[in-house]
Design a protein around this motif. Sequence first.
Motif, short mmCIF file in Angstrom:
data_model
loop_
_atom_site.label_atom_id
_atom_site.label_comp_id
_atom_site.label_asym_id
_atom_site.label_seq_id
_atom_site.Cartn_x
_atom_site.Cartn_y
_atom_site.Cartn_z
N TYR A 9 31.90 -3.00 -1.87
CA TYR A 9 32.74 -3.96 -1.14
C TYR A 9 31.88 -5.11 -0.60
O TYR A 9 31.76 -5.29 0.62
CB TYR A 9 33.47 -3.26 0.01
CG TYR A 9 34.06 -1.92 -0.37
CD1 TYR A 9 35.10 -1.84 -1.29
CD2 TYR A 9 33.56 -0.74 0.18
CE1 TYR A 9 35.64 -0.61 -1.65
CE2 TYR A 9 34.10 0.49 -0.17
CZ TYR A 9 35.13 0.55 -1.09
OH TYR A 9 35.66 1.77 -1.44
N PRO A 10 31.30 -5.91 -1.47
CA PRO A 10 30.38 -6.97 -1.01
C PRO A 10 31.06 -8.03 -0.15
O PRO A 10 30.45 -8.55 0.79
CB PRO A 10 29.86 -7.57 -2.32
CG PRO A 10 30.89 -7.20 -3.36
CD PRO A 10 31.41 -5.87 -2.94
N LYS A 65 36.96 -9.59 -5.52
CA LYS A 65 36.35 -10.36 -4.44
C LYS A 65 37.04 -11.69 -4.20
O LYS A 65 37.34 -12.05 -3.06
CB LYS A 65 34.86 -10.59 -4.73
CG LYS A 65 34.01 -9.34 -4.72
CD LYS A 65 32.54 -9.66 -4.84
CE LYS A 65 32.18 -10.21 -6.21
NZ LYS A 65 32.33 -9.23 -7.28
N ALA A 66 37.28 -12.45 -5.26
CA ALA A 66 37.81 -13.80 -5.09
C ALA A 66 39.20 -13.80 -4.48
O ALA A 66 39.48 -14.53 -3.52
CB ALA A 66 37.82 -14.52 -6.44
N ARG A 67 40.10 -12.99 -5.03
CA ARG A 67 41.47 -12.98 -4.50
C ARG A 67 41.53 -12.35 -3.12
O ARG A 67 42.34 -12.76 -2.27
CB ARG A 67 42.40 -12.25 -5.48
CG ARG A 67 42.75 -13.08 -6.70
CD ARG A 67 43.71 -12.35 -7.62
NE ARG A 67 43.03 -11.29 -8.35
CZ ARG A 67 43.61 -10.17 -8.77
NH1 ARG A 67 44.88 -9.95 -8.51
NH2 ARG A 67 42.92 -9.27 -9.43
N PHE A 68 40.67 -11.36 -2.87
CA PHE A 68 40.60 -10.78 -1.53
C PHE A 68 40.19 -11.84 -0.51
O PHE A 68 40.81 -11.97 0.55
CB PHE A 68 39.62 -9.61 -1.49
CG PHE A 68 39.29 -9.17 -0.10
CD1 PHE A 68 40.18 -8.40 0.63
CD2 PHE A 68 38.09 -9.55 0.49
CE1 PHE A 68 39.89 -8.02 1.94
CE2 PHE A 68 37.79 -9.17 1.79
CZ PHE A 68 38.68 -8.40 2.51
N LEU A 69 39.15 -12.59 -0.83
CA LEU A 69 38.69 -13.64 0.09
C LEU A 69 39.74 -14.73 0.27
O LEU A 69 39.90 -15.27 1.37
CB LEU A 69 37.38 -14.24 -0.41
CG LEU A 69 36.15 -13.34 -0.26
CD1 LEU A 69 34.95 -13.95 -0.97
CD2 LEU A 69 35.83 -13.10 1.21
N LEU A 70 40.46 -15.04 -0.79
CA LEU A 70 41.54 -16.02 -0.69
C LEU A 70 42.59 -15.55 0.31
O LEU A 70 43.05 -16.33 1.17
CB LEU A 70 42.18 -16.25 -2.06
CG LEU A 70 43.42 -17.16 -2.08
CD1 LEU A 70 43.07 -18.55 -1.56
CD2 LEU A 70 44.01 -17.25 -3.48
#
Length: 199
Positions: A15-16, A94-99
């Motif tokens: 989970y970076p 990662k990308a969609r989670f951060l979005l």
Amino acid sequence: MFIRTENFQTFIRLYPAVACILAIQSVLWIFCKLPIHSVILWGDAVTGYNLGVANGEWWRLITPIFLHAGFAHLLFNSMSIFLFAPALERLLGKARFLLVYVGSGIIGNVGTYFTESLDYVHVGASGAIFGLFGVYLYMVLYRKELIDQENSKMIITLLVVAVLMTFINSNINVMAHLFGLVGGFVLSFLCVQKKERRF
């Protein structure tokens, strides 16, 4: 789903994005506690402050997501992220989670700007965290194949308690919580893809 059994290194590897969020807000909390005049001025320049936003300081819609008022505030929000964010990073990537996370936090802060007075000051990741609950709510309502019944009941119970506590506790940015929840729910239509596999 919400039980963490990984060791420190495994958690960072799996989970970076979550680990990065936790590290950033912890480092910033320590940094802001330094009794240095320039640090104090920097902290004042990046907190959520509606008058600052009105004067064009747009970064104040983003930076408060990673700042906290005290250790208890930091600890509570960090524990919430630690428990509820990893499953979504695994599901969304990662990308969609951060979005979803940052987007919900910004939506919460925008909602705060339009509904609170110009002298309103705020910090905290709560709007972004409520955005995560918005994603879970979306799955409970529209993507039942992604989350089992037991976890669905847990999410609904936690969400009801969280919303109630939002109105009961003092010094809570109610608008950030509510707008963040709605933001996460709406962003789910873009970020939760049909190919996702169940937890």
